[in-house]
Design an enzyme around this catalytic site. Structure first.
Site, short mmCIF file in Angstrom:
data_model
loop_
_atom_site.label_atom_id
_atom_site.label_comp_id
_atom_site.label_asym_id
_atom_site.label_seq_id
_atom_site.Cartn_x
_atom_site.Cartn_y
_atom_site.Cartn_z
N ARG A 254 -1.04 -0.99 -8.54
CA ARG A 254 -2.30 -0.74 -8.14
C ARG A 254 -2.28 0.95 -8.44
NH1 ARG A 254 -3.68 -1.44 -2.29
NH2 ARG A 254 -3.86 -3.99 -2.89
N ASP B 85 0.63 -1.02 -0.13
CA ASP B 85 -0.02 0.09 0.20
C ASP B 85 0.62 1.14 0.11
OD1 ASP B 85 -2.30 -1.69 0.29
OD2 ASP B 85 -2.62 -1.23 2.34
C1 LIG Z 1 -8.20 -1.92 -3.61
C2 LIG Z 1 -8.09 -0.43 -3.12
C3 LIG Z 1 -6.96 -0.26 -2.55
C4 LIG Z 1 -6.33 1.16 -2.11
N1 LIG Z 1 -5.46 1.24 -1.62
C5 LIG Z 1 -4.79 2.42 -1.40
C6 LIG Z 1 -3.61 2.77 -0.99
O1 LIG Z 1 -2.62 2.17 -0.86
N2 LIG Z 1 -3.19 3.98 -0.52
C7 LIG Z 1 -4.14 5.07 -0.59
O2 LIG Z 1 -3.81 6.22 -0.44
N3 LIG Z 1 -5.53 4.60 -0.95
C8 LIG Z 1 -5.98 3.52 -1.42
N4 LIG Z 1 -7.34 3.28 -1.59
C9 LIG Z 1 -8.24 4.30 -1.30
C10 LIG Z 1 -8.23 5.25 -2.63
O3 LIG Z 1 -7.07 6.02 -2.67
C11 LIG Z 1 -9.46 6.22 -2.54
O4 LIG Z 1 -9.54 6.66 -1.14
C12 LIG Z 1 -10.81 5.28 -2.48
O5 LIG Z 1 -10.77 4.46 -3.49
C13 LIG Z 1 -12.11 6.33 -2.86
O6 LIG Z 1 -11.55 6.72 -4.37
P1 LIG Z 1 -12.50 6.20 -5.60
O7 LIG Z 1 -11.70 5.97 -6.79
O8 LIG Z 1 -13.65 5.11 -5.23
O9 LIG Z 1 -13.32 7.64 -5.93
P2 LIG Z 1 -14.44 8.84 -5.11
O10 LIG Z 1 -14.12 10.18 -5.66
O11 LIG Z 1 -14.11 8.66 -3.50
O12 LIG Z 1 -15.63 8.29 -5.39
C14 LIG Z 1 -16.01 8.36 -7.02
C15 LIG Z 1 -17.21 7.69 -7.30
O13 LIG Z 1 -17.39 6.29 -6.83
C16 LIG Z 1 -18.65 6.08 -6.35
N5 LIG Z 1 -18.57 5.53 -4.94
C17 LIG Z 1 -17.62 5.73 -4.19
N6 LIG Z 1 -17.86 5.14 -2.91
C18 LIG Z 1 -18.95 4.82 -2.94
C19 LIG Z 1 -19.88 3.97 -1.73
N7 LIG Z 1 -19.42 3.77 -0.69
N8 LIG Z 1 -21.08 3.81 -2.21
C20 LIG Z 1 -21.49 4.11 -3.66
N9 LIG Z 1 -20.81 4.46 -4.62
C21 LIG Z 1 -19.53 4.89 -4.15
C22 LIG Z 1 -19.76 7.16 -6.29
O14 LIG Z 1 -20.17 7.31 -7.70
C23 LIG Z 1 -18.38 8.29 -6.21
O15 LIG Z 1 -19.05 9.52 -6.80
C24 LIG Z 1 -7.54 1.96 -2.12
C25 LIG Z 1 -8.59 2.06 -2.55
C26 LIG Z 1 -8.96 0.77 -3.29
C27 LIG Z 1 -10.43 0.43 -3.85
#
Ligand SMILES: Cc1cc2nc3c(=O)[nH]c(=O)nc-3n(C[C@H](O)[C@H](O)[C@H](O)COP(=O)(O)OP(=O)(O)OC[C@H]3O[C@@H](n4cnc5c(N)ncnc54)[C@H](O)[C@@H]3O)c2cc1C
Length: 310
Positions: A186, A136
């Site tokens: 990732r 991560d």
């Molecule tokens: C597998 C994985 C590993 C990760 N590892 C890391 C890491 O190592 N370091 C790090 O800093 N971050 C990590 N993250 C977190 C990541 O950086 C984001 O903070 C998180 O994924 C939210 O961003 P998003 O791309 O979903 O977009 P967002 O801007 O949060 O959401 C975009 C859209 O997605 C949909 N959505 C989002 N959440 C929901 C919900 N709960 N229910 C319904 N719809 C929703 C909505 O339509 C929303 O408008 C990881 C995420 C994932 C999925």
């Protein structure tokens, strides 16, 4: 924006943490995003996801370990987890995700060296179990150190995966370096509160950066892991796969456990590789606060369960 900042500040507050951990309904909310406190909980959730045609990456919760014994305990938790996953026959479909700060990186003396040793042990156990490890990415003060440690690990374990965060201004350049054969990357938006000097602050700028990074990775020769719940970015990811002639199995989508579970199943049913990030362990507080900061709409659900008696 203000709410997001408040929640990210709460993620680091001991007082808020104690208040929430004591509240009767918090367990119910935690269950939605976290497999449970024990190794067997994580294995059971991974088993159920795999049964549904999904893949899993499992994270033992904990970060910013400040004493060596704790770093050793976290490393051992991963060794046990990998053993159990292998015994359950799940390693073809389940890997592990590791935060270097949980295994020693943030220790004041020899942090990097200790984290590297522990990460080496986890990679060795993963190799024995027939699976992989993805490291991560945490806040921007650790980016160079994490890239350095993972580069070192990749000499022995070329399959070791790294996370790049689209909100960092540097990431587009990092993606170019990581679009090489054999690299597992990732791509996520990024979950920490970062200063304007290093990170885009506006959602639209972060999304545009994600698209640019995704273009580079999908056109490259590595194995991109597109971690997002964003419907628009998922659609663009699919289109880029077609445009670059990528076959199924040469990239994957990733989402968090409990977030858009129907979409996870829909993508898997459409033939995509869809991996779910499954956290487990008792240190769920910082993780949960970051999830709430991303989705303030979940706060109502959270507030209701805090006062419920179940
Ligand atoms: C597998 C994985 C590993 C990760 N590892 C890391 C890491 O190592 N370091 C790090 O800093 N971050 C990590 N993250 C977190 C990541 O950086 C984001 O903070 C998180 O994924 C939210 O961003 P998003 O791309 O979903 O977009 P967002 O801007 O949060 O959401 C975009 C859209 O997605 C949909 N959505 C989002 N959440 C929901 C919900 N709960 N229910 C319904 N719809 C929703 C909505 O339509 C929303 O408008 C990881 C995420 C994932 C999925």
């Amino acid at each position: 924006m203000v709410l997001r900042r408040t929640l990210l500040a709460a993620a680091g507050s001991e007082r808020t943490r104690a208040l929430i951990e004591r509240s009767p309904g918090s367990r119910q909310v935690v269950k939605r995003y976290v497999a449970g406190p024990a190794t067997d909980d994580a294995v059971a959730v991974a088993d159920a996801l795999i049964e549904d045609g999904l893949l899993a990456t499992i994270d033992y919760l904990g970060e910013d370990t400040t004493d060596t014994n704790q770093a050793i305990l976290v490393k051992e938790a991963y060794l046990l987890l990998l053993e159990r996953l292998a015994a359950a026959g799940l390693t073809p479909h389940a890997e592990v995700s590791v935060k270097l700060s949980a295994i020693g990186q943030s220790l004041s003396s020899d942090g990097e060296k200790i984290a590297l040793e522990h990460a080496h042990a986890v990679c060795e156990a993963a190799q024995r179990a027939g699976t992989t490890v993805t490291f991560d990415m945490e806040d921007h003060t650790t980016t160079d150190s994490t890239l350095k440690i993972v580069a070192e690990l990749r000499r022995d374990y070329p399959w070791a995966g790294i996370v790049l965060q689209a909100y960092l201004r540097r990431t587009e350049a990092d993606c170019k370096d990581f679009a090489a054969p054999g690299s597992r990357v990732r791509l996520c938006k990024g979950a920490y509160r970062e200063p304007e000097s290093v990170a885009y602050q506006e959602k639209q700028d972060v999304d545009l950066s994600y698209v640019r990074c995704m273009r580079t990775l999908m056109a490259g020769e590595g194995y991109p892991m597109l971690a997002t719940h964003d419907p628009r970015l998922i659609e663009i990811g699919g289109a880029l796969a077609v445009r670059n002639g990528r076959s199924i199995g040469s990239y994957e989508f990733q989402m968090l456990f409990g977030v858009r579970p129907h979409e996870q199943k829909r993508l898997a049913a459409a033939g995509e590789r869809m991996r779910v990030y499954v956290p487990y362990g008792s240190e769920w507080y910082g993780y949960l606060m970051r999830r709430l900061a991303e989705r303030p709409a979940n706060l109502g659900f959270f507030a209701r369960s805090l006062v419920s008696k179940d």
